[in-house]
Design a protein around this motif. Structure first.
Motif, short mmCIF file in Angstrom:
data_model
loop_
_atom_site.label_atom_id
_atom_site.label_comp_id
_atom_site.label_asym_id
_atom_site.label_seq_id
_atom_site.Cartn_x
_atom_site.Cartn_y
_atom_site.Cartn_z
N ARG A 34 4.91 13.52 -1.87
CA ARG A 34 6.11 13.27 -1.08
C ARG A 34 7.25 14.18 -1.51
N SER B 116 0.84 -1.21 0.00
CA SER B 116 0.00 0.00 0.00
C SER B 116 0.87 1.25 0.00
N SER B 117 1.94 1.21 0.78
CA SER B 117 2.81 2.38 0.88
C SER B 117 3.28 2.84 -0.48
N HIS C 216 1.78 2.89 -3.13
CA HIS C 216 0.74 3.60 -3.89
C HIS C 216 0.55 5.02 -3.41
N LEU C 217 1.20 5.40 -2.30
CA LEU C 217 1.06 6.78 -1.83
C LEU C 217 1.67 7.71 -2.87
N ASN C 218 1.10 8.89 -2.98
CA ASN C 218 1.46 9.81 -4.06
C ASN C 218 2.87 10.36 -3.91
N LYS C 219 3.72 10.03 -4.84
CA LYS C 219 5.13 10.39 -4.73
C LYS C 219 5.38 11.85 -5.11
#
Lengths: 374, 369
Positions: B15, B6-7, B9-12
């Protein structure tokens, strides 16, 4: 995967707008603690020029009946700027402003614990009390399930996650890294971070801060964390026991020292004396260490999972099952600081730091705090 | 679709907006250490007021050993002693990665701190200028534990086309390899090469030549970078020596060795002497060539799939079925180095290099007295 709709909005589009110049105007985001004693609220106003100090920021007000803080018929409450930081979301010259809340009659709101804390800290200025607080928290998806956990299920048991690296051990590091950099930018005194024992659980440490600064910096660090998680579309929980069973709780271990404790021989004299006074006032501190007078912590302080039991006070060198832990290096140097492991992750740092000063420096005893106002 | 975290898929882009915030004079230092398993890495970060210029400027720290299989809760503080500093390819300059030794509460080395004793040995043999090069093999897995990009509940076509392959039906996960290589170069790790391996989703990189204690330091930090890069991509790197049973290659950490004498004219005689000594201590070496005293390597060193059998010691020029292989060109030039093919992918390089140094160099000195 349970992330918010907002997080899927196009961030390149957002960036186009955020990079628009704003002339001399400055956005100041006022932040305050609401009626729950745990929730944070914020709203923004435009100022004509960049404020250089907190005194340049005007008082403001808000609708307390929408924040569990007053009745609709008499709902205006005051926002009094208390501490200013750079804004890591809107960036320079914009500001984040932590505020105290006053009621209509200019008395502190029920959950404005900063007011009394500041008075107490002023009384003991010469002792130079330093604090460091270790804020633990859990990242949840918008479905309320811990982030990265299988839906309708659990990951493998605790063991490999503490300080772990790897996609099967560290869930949500992006949030941690972004939060750390945002705090550094803002001027929040962030000391460090690490992955915690339960997967999707993390910790950051704020400090060393003197006196009232501890509460100010920790509350703003929490605001920044909520805001960073919001950007990523996940949720941060400070609940002290988010998952029942064989999963760690979340605390806010509080490290404390005074000038005397930091000097040679500090352990023998000041520190043990303070710990003895704390031992006699366990119930008063437990009441101050979460926003529900100890009810939240009752789910967490079980005596297992590296906690002490809520019913008993204990202290020991390098002992993570005790209420108070004296770090081994302090045991050897015979000076330094001690760690109160009782505060819950959702504690109010103003209440916690005030309680420590009252008991250890003002040498209060008994179940109730003393009243010094004349 | 491969199972990624899942991590990942976090929006880079989000970030990146945070990671590009200026940080003034402050410097983030990430402390890295080996936990109680002897094969897993842990890390945590702290802020320093300014950029450290050398390892001496980085303070000791401590951690909760009861959460890393290293201590009991009642006496859990353990010390982190910085030993080696690198640039941080994730948080970027001026931030640092710092490899640490772990000491127990009484300041003695922790059980899995093999660096302490390795360092002492390397000090003793330093006039030999012993160089190492280690070939770290590893396998990429999805978060479901199945090799990355293999059909779920299934297998790819048999081994043959994958070694050094190119193309989407041969090379699985090259992005990780490329990113890891660049991260190592940035950090200052002595990475000297990389290639796809015989089993699909299996890769190798090589670190060296490193002298003495440097070998263990650089290899451990290169492993940290690998796990961290994989975490960013949402996949898992395993150093298990036999991740897939059956007709699939295992994963090793072939260790190339030479001393000053071996590298000079006529060095081959010293190579042969060393191999002779190693031949007499086969079981002792096998015991330190994986973190479980040989039990991991039993699954890998079968005598098939380019391994020697765990039960026998053998050596030969250009022989990949032997315990020790002398490269053909070394056989021709009569100088150079030899390759010990026995260490498992999850070995502790400090334990491996220490054993080799003791057997090849210190035993001789003892005998000479």
């Amino acid at each position: 995967m349970a992330t918010s709709a907002s997080s899927k909005l196009n961030k390149a589009v957002k960036q186009q707008y955020m990079s628009l110049p704003q002339g001399e105007k400055v956005q100041a985001m006022y932040i305050w603690i609401d009626g729950s004693g745990e929730g944070l609220r914020c709203k923004t106003r435009t100022l004509d020029s960049e404020p250089k100090t907190i005194e340049d920021l005007p008082e403001w007000n808000f609708d307390g009946s929408s924040t569990y803080q007053s009745e609709g018929s008499n709902s205006d409450m005051y926002l009094i700027p208390a501490a200013m930081f750079r804004d890591p979301f809107r960036k320079d010259p914009n500001k984040l402003v932590l505020c105290e809340v006053l009621k209509y009659n200019r008395k502190p709101a029920e959950t404005n614990l900063r007011y009394t804390c500041k008075k107490i800290m002023n009384m003991v200025e010469n002792n130079h009390s330093w604090f460091g607080m270790e804020q633990e928290y859990t990242i949840l998806g918008t479905d309320g399930h811990p982030f990265g956990w299988p839906s309708n299920g659990f990951p493998g048991p605790q063991g490999p996650y503490y300080c772990g690296v790897g996609a099967d051990k560290a869930y949500g590091r992006d949030i941690v890294e972004a939060h750390y950099r945002a705090c550094l930018y803002a001027g929040v005194q962030i000391y460090g971070s690490n992955a915690e024992v339960m997967p999707a659980q993390w910790e950051f440490q704020i400090g060393p801060c003197e006196g009232i600064d501890m509460g100010d910096h920790l509350w703003v660090a929490r605001f920044i964390l909520h805001r960073v998680c919001e950007d990523f579309g996940v949720v941060v929980s400070f609940d002290p026991k988010p998952i029942p069973g064989n999963w760690n709780g979340a605390g806010c271990h509080t490290n404390f020292s005074t000038k005397e404790m930091r000097e040679d021989g500090g352990l023998i004299n000041e520190m043990w004396e303070s710990i003895e006074k704390l031992a006699k006032r366990h119930r008063y501190h437990i009441r101050a260490y979460d926003p529900k007078g100890g009810l939240d912590n009752a789910r967490r302080l079980t005596g297992r999972h590296e906690t002490s039991s809520i019913d008993e006070f204990s202290a020991g060198v390098a002992n993570r099952g005790a209420s108070i832990r004296i770090p081994r290096s302090v045991g050897q140097d015979k000076k330094g600081y001690f760690e109160d492991r009782r505060p819950s992750a959702n504690c109010d740092p103003y209440a916690v730091t005030e309680a420590l000063v009252r008991t250890c420096l003002l040498k209060e005893e008994g179940e109730e705090p003393a009243n010094y106002s004349k | 679709m491969a199972s990624v975290s899942s991590s990942s898929h976090l929006n880079k882009t989000v970030r990146q907006q945070y990671m590009s915030l200026p940080q003034g004079q402050k410097c983030q230092v990430t402390y890295i250490w080996i936990d109680g398993t002897g094969e897993t890495l842990r890390n945590k970060t702290r802020t320093l007021d300014t950029e450290p210029q050398s390892i001496e400027e980085i303070p000791e720290w401590n951690f909760d050993g009861s959460s890393t299989y290293q201590a009991e809760g009642s006496n859990s503080d353990m010390y982190l002693i910085p030993v080696c500093m690198f640039r941080d390819p994730f948080n970027l300059d001026p931030n640092k990665l710092v490899l640490c030794e772990v000491l127990k509460y009484n300041r003695l080395p922790a059980e899995t701190n093999h660096r302490a004793s390795c360092n002492k040995v390397m000090e003793k043999v330093k006039e030999h200028h012993i160089w190492f090069g280690m070939e770290q093999e590893y396998t990429l897995l999805g978060t479901d534990g199945h090799p990355f990009s293999w059909p779920p509940n299934g297998f790819p076509a048999p081994q043959g086309p994958y070694y050094c392959g190119v193309g989407a039906n041969s090379a699985y996960g090259r992005d990780i390899v490329e990113c890891h290589y660049k991260a190592c170069l940035y950090a200052g790790i002595k990475i000297c090469g990389t290639n796809a391996e015989v089993m699909p989703s299996q890769w190798e990189y090589q670190v060296g030549p490193c002298e003495g204690i440097e070998m263990g330091d650089h290899l451990w930090v290169s492993r940290f970078l690998l796990h961290r890069v994989c975490e960013d991509f949402g996949v898992v790197a395993t150093l298990d020596p036999k991740p897939m049973k059956g007709n699939w290659n295992g994963t090793g950490c072939h260790t190339n060795v030479s001393t000053k004498e071996m590298r000079e004219e006529g060095g081959l005689q010293y190579i042969e002497k060393a191999i002779d000594k190693l031949g007499k201590k086969h079981p002792e070496h096998i015991r330190v060539y994986d973190p479980h005293e040989g039990k991991d390597n039993i699954r890998r060193l079968t005598g098939l799939h380019e391994t020697s059998s765990i039960h026998d010691f053998s050596a030969g020029v250009a022989n990949r079925g032997a315990s020790i292989r002398i490269p053909r060109q070394v056989g021709q030039e009569k100088k150079g180095y030899f390759e010990d093919r026995r260490p498992a992918a999850n070995c502790d390089p400090y334990a491996v290099t220490k054993a080799i140094a003791i057997t090849c160099l210190l035993e001789e000195e003892k005998g000479a007295k």
